[in-house]
Design an enzyme around this catalytic site. Structure first.
Site, PDB file in Angstrom:
ATOM      1  N   CYS A  33       4.071  -5.312  16.471  1.00  0.00           N
ATOM      2  CA  CYS A  33       3.399  -4.315  17.322  1.00  0.00           C
ATOM      3  C   CYS A  33       1.920  -4.684  17.458  1.00  0.00           C
ATOM      4  O   CYS A  33       1.242  -4.972  16.471  1.00  0.00           O
ATOM      5  CB  CYS A  33       3.549  -2.910  16.731  1.00  0.00           C
ATOM      6  SG  CYS A  33       5.261  -2.403  16.599  1.00  0.00           S
TER       7      CYS A  33
ATOM      8  N   CYS B  79      -2.093   2.273   7.378  1.00  0.00           N
ATOM      9  CA  CYS B  79      -1.319   1.218   6.733  1.00  0.00           C
ATOM     10  C   CYS B  79      -1.756  -0.182   7.098  1.00  0.00           C
ATOM     11  O   CYS B  79      -2.121  -0.477   8.213  1.00  0.00           O
ATOM     12  CB  CYS B  79       0.171   1.401   7.022  1.00  0.00           C
ATOM     13  SG  CYS B  79       0.577   1.218   8.750  1.00  0.00           S
TER      14      CYS B  79
ATOM     15  N   CYS C  29       3.184   8.294   1.476  1.00  0.00           N
ATOM     16  CA  CYS C  29       3.572   7.354   2.527  1.00  0.00           C
ATOM     17  C   CYS C  29       3.806   6.011   1.835  1.00  0.00           C
ATOM     18  O   CYS C  29       2.905   5.496   1.173  1.00  0.00           O
ATOM     19  CB  CYS C  29       2.433   7.257   3.542  1.00  0.00           C
ATOM     20  SG  CYS C  29       2.696   5.996   4.792  1.00  0.00           S
TER      21      CYS C  29
ATOM     22  N   ASN D 251      -5.790   4.077  15.488  1.00  0.00           N
ATOM     23  CA  ASN D 251      -6.775   3.654  14.493  1.00  0.00           C
ATOM     24  C   ASN D 251      -7.308   2.289  14.854  1.00  0.00           C
ATOM     25  O   ASN D 251      -6.543   1.408  15.236  1.00  0.00           O
ATOM     26  CB  ASN D 251      -6.106   3.527  13.115  1.00  0.00           C
ATOM     27  CG  ASN D 251      -5.993   4.857  12.439  1.00  0.00           C
ATOM     28  OD1 ASN D 251      -6.977   5.549  12.227  1.00  0.00           O
ATOM     29  ND2 ASN D 251      -4.773   5.226  12.114  1.00  0.00           N
TER      30      ASN D 251
ATOM     31  N   GLY E  27       5.709  -2.341   6.824  1.00  0.00           N
ATOM     32  CA  GLY E  27       7.090  -2.800   6.989  1.00  0.00           C
ATOM     33  C   GLY E  27       7.931  -1.932   7.894  1.00  0.00           C
ATOM     34  O   GLY E  27       7.566  -0.814   8.233  1.00  0.00           O
ATOM     35  N   GLU E  28       9.067  -2.488   8.289  1.00  0.00           N
ATOM     36  CA  GLU E  28      10.019  -1.782   9.139  1.00  0.00           C
ATOM     37  C   GLU E  28      11.238  -1.444   8.270  1.00  0.00           C
ATOM     38  O   GLU E  28      12.027  -2.334   7.922  1.00  0.00           O
ATOM     39  CB  GLU E  28      10.399  -2.683  10.328  1.00  0.00           C
ATOM     40  CG  GLU E  28      11.598  -2.235  11.136  1.00  0.00           C
ATOM     41  CD  GLU E  28      11.554  -0.773  11.570  1.00  0.00           C
ATOM     42  OE1 GLU E  28      10.559  -0.331  12.159  1.00  0.00           O
ATOM     43  OE2 GLU E  28      12.543  -0.064  11.299  1.00  0.00           O
TER      44      GLU E  28
ATOM     45  N   GLU F 145       0.818  -1.210   0.000  1.00  0.00           N
ATOM     46  CA  GLU F 145       0.000   0.000   0.000  1.00  0.00           C
ATOM     47  C   GLU F 145       0.848   1.255   0.000  1.00  0.00           C
ATOM     48  O   GLU F 145       1.914   1.285   0.611  1.00  0.00           O
ATOM     49  CB  GLU F 145      -0.868   0.029   1.260  1.00  0.00           C
ATOM     50  CG  GLU F 145      -1.894  -1.065   1.294  1.00  0.00           C
ATOM     51  CD  GLU F 145      -2.605  -1.143   2.639  1.00  0.00           C
ATOM     52  OE1 GLU F 145      -2.919  -0.084   3.224  1.00  0.00           O
ATOM     53  OE2 GLU F 145      -2.839  -2.274   3.101  1.00  0.00           O
TER      54      GLU F 145
ATOM     55  N   SER G 238      10.507   6.193   9.466  1.00  0.00           N
ATOM     56  CA  SER G 238       9.936   5.842  10.764  1.00  0.00           C
ATOM     57  C   SER G 238      10.349   4.435  11.170  1.00  0.00           C
ATOM     58  O   SER G 238      10.278   3.501  10.381  1.00  0.00           O
ATOM     59  CB  SER G 238       8.407   5.926  10.667  1.00  0.00           C
ATOM     60  OG  SER G 238       7.815   5.626  11.900  1.00  0.00           O
TER      61      SER G 238
ATOM     62  N   SER H 186       8.771   5.421  16.592  1.00  0.00           N
ATOM     63  CA  SER H 186       7.463   5.015  17.104  1.00  0.00           C
ATOM     64  C   SER H 186       7.644   4.619  18.563  1.00  0.00           C
ATOM     65  O   SER H 186       8.003   3.491  18.867  1.00  0.00           O
ATOM     66  CB  SER H 186       6.922   3.837  16.288  1.00  0.00           C
ATOM     67  OG  SER H 186       6.767   4.236  14.952  1.00  0.00           O
ATOM     68  N   LEU H 187       7.398   5.563  19.447  1.00  0.00           N
ATOM     69  CA  LEU H 187       7.685   5.338  20.865  1.00  0.00           C
ATOM     70  C   LEU H 187       6.482   4.706  21.562  1.00  0.00           C
ATOM     71  O   LEU H 187       6.578   3.640  22.154  1.00  0.00           O
ATOM     72  CB  LEU H 187       8.093   6.665  21.516  1.00  0.00           C
ATOM     73  CG  LEU H 187       8.604   6.612  22.940  1.00  0.00           C
ATOM     74  CD1 LEU H 187       9.821   5.704  23.075  1.00  0.00           C
ATOM     75  CD2 LEU H 187       8.947   8.019  23.450  1.00  0.00           C
ATOM     76  N   HIS H 188       5.354   5.376  21.515  1.00  0.00           N
ATOM     77  CA  HIS H 188       4.058   4.842  21.959  1.00  0.00           C
ATOM     78  C   HIS H 188       3.947   4.483  23.434  1.00  0.00           C
ATOM     79  O   HIS H 188       2.912   3.944  23.853  1.00  0.00           O
ATOM     80  CB  HIS H 188       3.625   3.621  21.132  1.00  0.00           C
ATOM     81  CG  HIS H 188       3.579   3.852  19.656  1.00  0.00           C
ATOM     82  ND1 HIS H 188       3.166   5.032  19.089  1.00  0.00           N
ATOM     83  CD2 HIS H 188       3.906   3.049  18.604  1.00  0.00           C
ATOM     84  CE1 HIS H 188       3.233   4.936  17.763  1.00  0.00           C
ATOM     85  NE2 HIS H 188       3.687   3.760  17.452  1.00  0.00           N
TER      86      HIS H 188
ATOM     87  N   CYS I  66       5.414  -7.542   7.870  1.00  0.00           N
ATOM     88  CA  CYS I  66       6.348  -7.011   8.862  1.00  0.00           C
ATOM     89  C   CYS I  66       6.512  -8.042   9.967  1.00  0.00           C
ATOM     90  O   CYS I  66       5.578  -8.762  10.294  1.00  0.00           O
ATOM     91  CB  CYS I  66       5.776  -5.718   9.458  1.00  0.00           C
ATOM     92  SG  CYS I  66       6.854  -4.909  10.663  1.00  0.00           S
TER      93      CYS I  66
ATOM     94  N   CYS J  42      -0.973  -2.880  15.360  1.00  0.00           N
ATOM     95  CA  CYS J  42      -0.724  -2.601  13.948  1.00  0.00           C
ATOM     96  C   CYS J  42      -1.258  -3.693  13.031  1.00  0.00           C
ATOM     97  O   CYS J  42      -1.043  -4.881  13.265  1.00  0.00           O
ATOM     98  CB  CYS J  42       0.778  -2.434  13.725  1.00  0.00           C
ATOM     99  SG  CYS J  42       1.202  -2.023  12.031  1.00  0.00           S
TER     100      CYS J  42
HETATM  101  N1  SAH Z   1       7.729   0.119  11.084  1.00  0.00           N
HETATM  102  C1  SAH Z   1       7.798   1.540  11.127  1.00  0.00           C
HETATM  103  C2  SAH Z   1       6.926   2.244  10.087  1.00  0.00           C
HETATM  104  C3  SAH Z   1       5.546   1.756   9.821  1.00  0.00           C
HETATM  105  S1  SAH Z   1       4.194   2.142  10.877  1.00  0.00           S
HETATM  106  C4  SAH Z   1       7.457   2.022  12.521  1.00  0.00           C
HETATM  107  O1  SAH Z   1       7.084   1.224  13.350  1.00  0.00           O
HETATM  108  O2  SAH Z   1       7.634   3.210  12.781  1.00  0.00           O
HETATM  109  C5  SAH Z   1       3.859   3.849  10.833  1.00  0.00           C
HETATM  110  C6  SAH Z   1       3.320   4.358  12.161  1.00  0.00           C
HETATM  111  O3  SAH Z   1       1.948   3.987  12.381  1.00  0.00           O
HETATM  112  C7  SAH Z   1       4.081   3.824  13.352  1.00  0.00           C
HETATM  113  O4  SAH Z   1       4.293   4.865  14.278  1.00  0.00           O
HETATM  114  C8  SAH Z   1       3.128   2.793  13.910  1.00  0.00           C
HETATM  115  O5  SAH Z   1       3.409   2.492  15.234  1.00  0.00           O
HETATM  116  C9  SAH Z   1       1.811   3.481  13.693  1.00  0.00           C
HETATM  117  N2  SAH Z   1       0.626   2.610  13.754  1.00  0.00           N
HETATM  118  C10 SAH Z   1       0.498   1.328  13.380  1.00  0.00           C
HETATM  119  N3  SAH Z   1      -0.748   0.881  13.613  1.00  0.00           N
HETATM  120  C11 SAH Z   1      -1.433   1.905  14.142  1.00  0.00           C
HETATM  121  C12 SAH Z   1      -2.771   2.060  14.595  1.00  0.00           C
HETATM  122  N4  SAH Z   1      -3.658   1.067  14.554  1.00  0.00           N
HETATM  123  N5  SAH Z   1      -3.120   3.276  15.072  1.00  0.00           N
HETATM  124  C13 SAH Z   1      -2.243   4.292  15.109  1.00  0.00           C
HETATM  125  N6  SAH Z   1      -0.978   4.204  14.703  1.00  0.00           N
HETATM  126  C14 SAH Z   1      -0.564   3.020  14.235  1.00  0.00           C
END
Ligand code: SAH
Length: 339
Positions: free
Chosen positions: A114, A331, A103, A288, A157-158, A90, A189, A212-214, A110, A117
């Site tokens: 996470c 994504c 994007c 999301n 993907g990462e 995508e 990212s 992507s800290l979260h 991947c 995701c």
């Molecule tokens: N692998 C990389 C890039 C892809 S994800 C990374 O982890 O950064 C792009 C961003 O979307 C990341 O910050 C990821 O954590 C976030 N993401 C993935 N699923 C999500 C969701 N359901 N809601 C909000 N953000 C999400």
């Protein structure tokens, strides 16, 4: 067969010399490839002999648009691209006042796992080649008919798990004879692949590194991001500091607000304390919804309160505007639907 888009410019020059072509052909071919030519026949300034010679061991790779959605709300365009082997990825093109941002994906699937995701649900299928990463920009731009000026590597993907191909892609997409997109207009990212961050710093490309800290601590991060077991927050922030010092670039943090998991006022305080010594910016993303996952976002008031708390504590923070909400633009959602 060789995809010429897997060569860096200098490699293309060397290859052409090795098959008896003149050096200036590299510029012509590179330019055609980046403009989205789909065959050597289209490259009208090459001689017939050159085209025939090239066809012997190389080909012009393309991406097929399998599905395309345009948001009625904000003009966001989402592509489901089909790769030559039938796999799908995508890409999303967003309209901002400063231009079009794409994007893009870096892998098919991947393996980072996470919890929130959609892209990681079926695991990693394979890496994308440098040419396949680039083709997303080339063919989206060709389809839309407007220049794409910014790139975020935040699709499926990462990127640091596909390091060499990503670096090759960055060199090519930045090249003045190709799409010529400035490094400062590119963000990469990562979920926190620490050795990759050090290696990226050594490349000295002035791109924006997004982390992507979260989570504000290891206890929470361990439960939502398996990568944290291997590279915990202190190792991650140490790598960020190195990157910022080495490149002089500000780090950007992504923080998906998941209701009841990481979005309390205490979490905001803890986050502010954690990153206050880094020159950084925090992007808050209301999580999301992913069908398979039981995560929800908080109310708009709660999200704003989290941002305000960070601001009060001296942290630069913004709430990510939601784009393409009517077309599953985040994504992994589309590819999963097709699978
Ligand atoms: N692998 C990389 C890039 C892809 S994800 C990374 O982890 O950064 C792009 C961003 O979307 C990341 O910050 C990821 O954590 C976030 N993401 C993935 N699923 C999500 C969701 N359901 N809601 C909000 N953000 C999400």
């Amino acid at each position: 067969m060789i995809d010429l888009k897997d060569f860096e410019y200098e490699e293309l020059v060397q290859y052409l010399l090795s098959i008896g072509e003149k050096k200036f052909r590299a510029e012509q071919i590179f330019s055609w490839l980046h403009k989205g030519a789909q065959s050597y026949e289209e490259m009208t300034n090459l001689s017939k002999a050159t085209r025939e010679r090239l066809s012997k061991e190389t080909y012009v790779s393309t991406l097929k648009i399998r599905e395309k959605y345009v948001s009625k709300i904000d003009g966001t365009v989402k592509y489901l691209f089909e790769l030559p082997d039938g796999n799908c990825i995508e890409s999303v093109v967003m309209r901002y006042h400063h231009g079009l941002t794409i994007c893009i994906s870096s892998q098919v699937g991947c393996r980072m796992g996470c919890r929130f995701c959609a892209s990681t649900i079926g695991g990693l299928y394979r890496n994308l080649t440098a040419g396949e990463i680039l083709n997303q920009v080339i063919f989206a731009q060709k389809d839309i008919g407007e220049r794409i000026s910014n790139i975020v590597m935040m699709g499926i993907g990462e990127p640091l798990d596909n390091f060499d191909n990503v670096i090759k892609f960055l060199h090519n997409v930045n090249h003045e004879k190709g799409l010529n997109i400035g490094y400062r207009h590119i963000s990469l990212s990562t979920c926190g692949v620490v050795p990759g961050i050090y290696n990226l710093a050594e490349e000295m490309l002035p791109i924006t590194l997004t982390i992507s800290l979260h989570a504000p601590n290891d206890t929470i991060r361990d439960t939502i991001m398996p990568v944290n077991h291997k590279y915990n927050i202190s190792k991650l922030l140490e790598a960020c500091k190195f990157y910022a010092e080495k490149t002089g670039r500000r780090i950007s943090f992504e923080y998906s607000l998941i209701h009841g998991v990481n979005d309390s006022m205490d979490n905001a305080k803890e986050l502010a304390k954690l990153i206050k010594n880094l020159h950084s910016h925090v992007n808050l993303i209301p999580v999301n919804k992913v069908e398979e996952r039981d995560f929800h976002k908080g109310s708009n008031d709660e999200i704003r309160a989290f941002r305000d708390k960070l601001e009060t504590l001296g942290i630069n923070a913004t709430i990510r505007r939601e784009l393409g909400a009517d077309i599953s633009a985040s994504c992994g959602q589309l590819r999963k639907k097709v699978l």
